[in-house]
Design an enzyme around this catalytic site. Sequence first.
Site, short mmCIF file in Angstrom:
data_model
loop_
_atom_site.label_atom_id
_atom_site.label_comp_id
_atom_site.label_asym_id
_atom_site.label_seq_id
_atom_site.Cartn_x
_atom_site.Cartn_y
_atom_site.Cartn_z
N LYS A 171 0.73 -1.15 0.04
CA LYS A 171 0.02 0.20 -0.08
C LYS A 171 0.83 1.25 -0.04
CE LYS A 171 -3.54 2.67 0.00
NZ LYS A 171 -4.76 2.69 1.03
N LYS A 239 -1.45 11.96 5.32
CA LYS A 239 -1.31 10.92 6.42
C LYS A 239 -0.48 9.61 5.66
CE LYS A 239 -3.76 7.89 7.34
NZ LYS A 239 -4.09 6.16 7.09
#
Lengths: 291, 291
Positions: A171, A239
């Site tokens: 990811k 983030k």
Amino acid sequence: MEKIGFIGLGLMGKPMSLNLVKAGYSLVVHSRSQGPVDELVAAGAVAARTPKEVAEESDIVITVLPDSPDVEKVVLGENGLVAGFSAGDLFIDMSTIEPKVTLEIHSALSEIGVDAIDAPVSGGDIGAQQGILSIMVGASESAFSRALPLFEVMGKNIVRIGEAGAGQTTKACNQILVAQTIQGVAEAMTLAKKCGIDLTKVRNALLGGFAQSRILEVHGQKIIDRNFEPGFKTELHRKDLNIVLQTARALGVSLPGTALVAENMNALIAQGLGKKDNSALALLCEQLSNI
Amino acid sequence: MEKIGFIGLGLMGKPMSLNLVKAGYSLVVHSRSQGPVDELVAAGAVAARTPKEVAEESDIVITVLPDSPDVEKVVLGENGLVAGFSAGDLFIDMSTIEPKVTLEIHSALSEIGVDAIDAPVSGGDIGAQQGILSIMVGASESAFSRALPLFEVMGKNIVRIGEAGAGQTTKACNQILVAQTIQGVAEAMTLAKKCGIDLTKVRNALLGGFAQSRILEVHGQKIIDRNFEPGFKTELHRKDLNIVLQTARALGVSLPGTALVAENMNALIAQGLGKKDNSALALLCEQLSNI
């Protein structure tokens, strides 16, 4: 059929859990906001007051939460999953968090006989609604086999990359690539705009060649339409890039392009645009060039 | 059928001109190296000694040359096209050059009644061989109609973006996006490699989601295979990025991501790797991270 716990009913978690209910699974749900909980209960799920209670009532618990500390708290905090799990249960974290935290949780749960899977996703809220998410999985082969029927309800391109942590690392790679491709689309569109040429024709021409990407297709169109509603919020992507850059730093990997895009996102957030779609990188390009 | 002149028989020009010969066009060719000229003559073309001679013998002249000064010299230099053109002829430049030079040439040729088209391409040598190039066209509508049958032999996705110069601007946008997407793929692959996870599985997982791109497909595979043979040479892509950055500077457009990739390419060239494929950006990422 195994009983499923589901924690985190946000932009992604809500449609993902609804798809599980529609597929016939019994769900026990928990979330910070009451609205989505009520929706799930109306669809046939049962509400639980704490993560501990979710774990007590379920064989498999799925989390879809915003950040590393949220997952840590839900699993290891007061009234956390760890207090409700029994040996043989399975934990699946589909949030995007630090690989380091994933490994800590994996190790804490293995002490009580609970297998853990990291399975972050790509594809956005639309992919979640349509059950066509791309799912990047870190898991033992046996845990993966057990989780696969659930993944097949929520996603389409499901790849077991390796053991625990490998899903989060993949990811991270995904977010690196998405970030720089959006920055590229934003810069290309800014140059085209300054030259006064037709942005739709530029997008179409570029889609036919080596520059083709799903991001040019989707985010290119958003930039043309001046539609910067998320989609995927800049502050959430930033983030994720923080996770990427922290992970890279810990490993001793240098990612100059990723760092540049993260800085551009910091600027957008500083200007109060953090809740806009990450395609708002185009707004920053225009601002830099006084367009 | 109109008689076609073709100047520049390199990695791109040779297969493009061969496709025109195969489609039944009479070609007059000229190039710096004799080898490709001989190949074209063997296929049925006629060789000319100078650009002027090419223009004298043709109705339409196509150039596929490395850089702005090459096109300037072939068109406006000694024994250049301008000395051989007649009113009503058409000039098509399929090189990637500065939009500013394109406009200068356009203006010089319009004085002698010759229409000029800028039609740079994307798709690489494979796209050229297969006649499936993406062609980005800046031209008047009438000039475009006249050139279209030729474009249809060489390419597949043919878009008239706007008037003269618009093709070069679109190609600049293309190179911005390609550069940053390759840098993104290179950084993602470097992080995955350092983590010791299976690069092929990472590529496959990412291709199924938002990170999908033709570059992840092609350059991702080249990086996995450690195959850095061009494809598209780093030094040529850097040349294109110089055009992009010069153009942007002249217009007052800031392209920080593009500038970063151009600097990375400068480093590759400094290390003697300029003739490697642009996917060699992955080698620089590895070097920076001491992998």
